[in-house]
Design a protein around this motif. Structure first.
Motif, PDB file in Angstrom:
ATOM      1  N   GLY A 145       0.805  -1.214   0.000  1.00  0.00           N
ATOM      2  CA  GLY A 145       0.000   0.000   0.000  1.00  0.00           C
ATOM      3  C   GLY A 145       0.836   1.261   0.000  1.00  0.00           C
ATOM      4  O   GLY A 145       0.567   2.216  -0.739  1.00  0.00           O
TER       5      GLY A 145
ATOM      6  N   VAL B  48       1.157   4.526  -2.902  1.00  0.00           N
ATOM      7  CA  VAL B  48       0.832   5.940  -2.698  1.00  0.00           C
ATOM      8  C   VAL B  48       2.084   6.808  -2.721  1.00  0.00           C
ATOM      9  O   VAL B  48       2.006   8.014  -2.997  1.00  0.00           O
ATOM     10  CB  VAL B  48       0.053   6.150  -1.383  1.00  0.00           C
ATOM     11  CG1 VAL B  48      -1.282   5.434  -1.428  1.00  0.00           C
ATOM     12  CG2 VAL B  48       0.852   5.684  -0.171  1.00  0.00           C
TER      13      VAL B  48
ATOM     14  N   TRP C 235      -2.114   5.930  -8.485  1.00  0.00           N
ATOM     15  CA  TRP C 235      -2.708   5.339  -7.283  1.00  0.00           C
ATOM     16  C   TRP C 235      -3.346   6.404  -6.414  1.00  0.00           C
ATOM     17  O   TRP C 235      -4.340   6.146  -5.732  1.00  0.00           O
ATOM     18  CB  TRP C 235      -1.650   4.578  -6.489  1.00  0.00           C
ATOM     19  CG  TRP C 235      -1.166   3.325  -7.154  1.00  0.00           C
ATOM     20  CD1 TRP C 235       0.056   3.104  -7.732  1.00  0.00           C
ATOM     21  CD2 TRP C 235      -1.912   2.115  -7.335  1.00  0.00           C
ATOM     22  NE1 TRP C 235       0.124   1.840  -8.260  1.00  0.00           N
ATOM     23  CE2 TRP C 235      -1.072   1.206  -8.018  1.00  0.00           C
ATOM     24  CE3 TRP C 235      -3.201   1.706  -6.977  1.00  0.00           C
ATOM     25  CZ2 TRP C 235      -1.480  -0.084  -8.356  1.00  0.00           C
ATOM     26  CZ3 TRP C 235      -3.610   0.428  -7.314  1.00  0.00           C
ATOM     27  CH2 TRP C 235      -2.762  -0.450  -7.987  1.00  0.00           C
ATOM     28  N   ARG C 236      -2.794   7.599  -6.445  1.00  0.00           N
ATOM     29  CA  ARG C 236      -3.335   8.672  -5.601  1.00  0.00           C
ATOM     30  C   ARG C 236      -4.587   9.295  -6.219  1.00  0.00           C
ATOM     31  O   ARG C 236      -5.481   9.732  -5.489  1.00  0.00           O
ATOM     32  CB  ARG C 236      -2.263   9.735  -5.358  1.00  0.00           C
ATOM     33  CG  ARG C 236      -1.041   9.212  -4.598  1.00  0.00           C
ATOM     34  CD  ARG C 236      -0.129  10.336  -4.148  1.00  0.00           C
ATOM     35  NE  ARG C 236       0.484  11.030  -5.265  1.00  0.00           N
ATOM     36  CZ  ARG C 236       1.626  10.663  -5.852  1.00  0.00           C
ATOM     37  NH1 ARG C 236       2.263   9.571  -5.430  1.00  0.00           N
ATOM     38  NH2 ARG C 236       2.135  11.362  -6.854  1.00  0.00           N
TER      39      ARG C 236
ATOM     40  N   HIS D  39      -6.661   0.667  -1.271  1.00  0.00           N
ATOM     41  CA  HIS D  39      -6.023   1.514  -0.265  1.00  0.00           C
ATOM     42  C   HIS D  39      -6.527   1.184   1.138  1.00  0.00           C
ATOM     43  O   HIS D  39      -5.745   1.144   2.093  1.00  0.00           O
ATOM     44  CB  HIS D  39      -6.280   2.987  -0.577  1.00  0.00           C
ATOM     45  CG  HIS D  39      -5.562   3.468  -1.814  1.00  0.00           C
ATOM     46  ND1 HIS D  39      -4.420   2.884  -2.285  1.00  0.00           N
ATOM     47  CD2 HIS D  39      -5.842   4.498  -2.677  1.00  0.00           C
ATOM     48  CE1 HIS D  39      -4.008   3.513  -3.375  1.00  0.00           C
ATOM     49  NE2 HIS D  39      -4.855   4.498  -3.638  1.00  0.00           N
TER      50      HIS D  39
END
Length: 510
Positions: A181, A185, A191-192, A230
């Motif tokens: 994880g 990020v 991913w963000r 997430h």
């Protein structure tokens, strides 16, 4: 005079050392790990010679010559012939299957311990000389878990598993999930901003049978997937150490999310080993609760070999001493992996000790936006024209646009994975040049790594490699043509070359 007090070291530790509500967890950990070890050793049996053998694409002897015992301990440094390695691997398959069946677990605790430690030593020996073909995070994870479960005792030798060892298994899962994880990020912006799954199902190394469908899902669902990822990897891991039933719920979340990854991709045994660790979070009481509602609660000591969930906590003094020693070692080695989790420059899939006992994990810190594939072709024509080339089909990686991506995991197609890295521009391509050489030689061992030999045992006169851009077909394109992929050529990666020319270019090759 017997006053009814504790009589052994195991009794003195009594209520806190022994986890009386985790007999099923022990079975899941030991048998599940053994099953995946069996798969891993089958991979060694089938792929060692063409990849790492004396005439392999990257002979292990070269890796051994470039490293030391201290950096990469391996019994194969003493004897590493192809026959010896394959024999060791067959032994690993057999011993793993015995553990899956639960036969060693019926004896004294140390029988199970020695069995898992033997498997750990052999597989670590393979990984440490495997070079690029064994440079995956799940190799270290299998080594770590194989060592860890050796100290869980056994149903026949101790009434309950040591709590410290179960907590260390949770610590391992914590690093797997939180590490993955955090690397996401901290890495790719996709991913963000929740767009990573707009690309990942299409560009992952080896898509599976349902990857096309997952990719074609609505974009809002892709946002849900990333957000759910997430939560699972950044929030849920802290519940691994919570009291029950919170830990059981966290384990169930891990299992469900990993099953989705199994359904949409092929990541060898990474997802399955994570499922084993997640299922081990579930207490016997929680299993019983679920079983009661499903009406499938087995009688104590049923033929499954799973111990009675009401088993007592006591255990032998010798196991207490050994488990405490192993736990102390693993806790000391946990310092650097723990610090890595909070480091700004987090390492992904790193080992901090040569025995791979406590490692750092992570996956897909960056997400590819496009998919390129190297297509290898051969020809038997004396002077091949455009219509004389035949494509080599690999077992797992995309090639023929009409072939649906197959399900291969937990089996590991090591050559197919390296072909994915090759298309990304990874350095060091001599192994690929040797692959082309072996194809020109018609090498039977190498051809068995592929899906089929298009020349039926006849060595081609020429080979070449072309680079293509691939994408999943749209729903309209799929209905019209039946194709799962659409591709177009980007470049010629290797011009047509014959055996004599390639041998002269490569120089000495085994």
């Amino acid at each position: 005079m017997d006053d009814g007090g504790p009589t052994t070291v195991g009794d003195w530790f009594g209520t806190w050392f022994w986890a009386g509500d985790y007999d099923v967890a022990r079975e899941v950990l030991q048998r599940g790990t053994a099953a995946l070890l069996a798969v891993a050793f089958v991979v060694v049996v089938r792929q060692w010679r063409p990849l790492l053998g004396a005439r392999g694409l990257t002979p292990a002897a070269v890796v051994v010559g470039r490293s030391s015992w201290r950096d990469a301990p391996s019994v194969l440094r003493w004897r590493g012939s192809d026959g010896f390695v394959v024999s060791l691997a067959w032994g690993g398959v057999g011993l793993s299957c015995l553990l899956v069946a639960g036969l060693p677990q019926r004896g004294a605790w140390w029988v199970t311990t020695l069995a898992f430690l033997a498997l750990w030593v052999v597989y670590l020996s393979v990984v440490n000389v495997g070079g690029r073909f064994y440079g995956f995070g799940w190799e270290s994870l299998l080594c770590e878990v194989s060592f860890l479960v050796a100290f869980l005792g056994s149903a026949g030798g101790s009434a309950a598993p040591p709590l410290l060892v179960l907590l260390l298994a949770r610590w391992c899962l914590f690093r797997v999930e939180l590490g993955a994880g955090l690397i996401k990020v901290r890495g790719d912006r996709a991913w963000r901003d929740l767009t990573a799954l707009d690309y990942h199902h299409e560009t992952q190394p080896l898509p599976g049978p349902f990857s096309w469908h997952a990719h074609r899902a609505p974009r809002w669902w892709h946002r849900v997937e990333v957000a759910g990822n997430h939560v699972t990897q950044l929030v849920v891991p802290f519940a691994f150490f919570a009291p029950q039933p919170a830990a059981s719920v966290a384990g169930a979340v891990v299992v469900v999310t990993q099953l989705w990854l199994v359904a949409t991709g092929n990541f060898a045994w990474l997802n399955w080993l994570t499922i084993v660790l997640g299922a081990a979070l579930v207490s016997d009481g929680s299993w019983a609760w679920v079983g009661e509602r499903l009406g499938v609660v087995p009688a104590p000591g049923a033929a499954t070999g799973v111990p009675d969930v009401a088993g007592g906590p006591g255990g032998p003094s010798s196991l207490v001493v050994v488990a405490l020693g192993a736990a102390a070692l693993l806790l000391v080695l946990s310092y650097r992996p723990a610090r890595n989790l909070v480091a700004r420059r987090q390492l992904m899939n790193a080992s901090f000790d040569p025995l791979r006992l406590v490692n750092a994990y992570g996956a897909f810190g960056t997400v590819s936006r496009r998919r390129d594939e190297v297509v290898v072709e051969g020809s038997v024509a004396a002077t091949p024209g455009s219509g004389d080339w035949v494509e080599y089909a690999f077992r797992g990686k995309p090639g023929d646009v009409h072939r649906r991506p197959p399900q291969v995991a937990p089996y590991h197609l090591r050559l197919d994975w390296q072909m994915w890295f090759l298309a990304l521009g990874s350095p060091g391509t001599r192994w690929f040049e040797v692959l082309l050489l072996r194809l020109l030689e018609g090498d039977a061992s190498t051809l068995r790594l592929l899906g089929a030999d298009p020349f039926a045992g006849v060595a081609p006169r020429w080979v070449r490699a072309r680079l293509f851009r691939y994408r999943f077909s749209t729903r309209t394109e799929r209905r019209a043509s039946g194709a799962w992929w659409v591709r177009h050529e980007l470049a010629v990666l290797v011009d047509p070359v014959d055996l004599a020319r390639l041998r002269s270019l490569l120089g000495p090759v085994a």
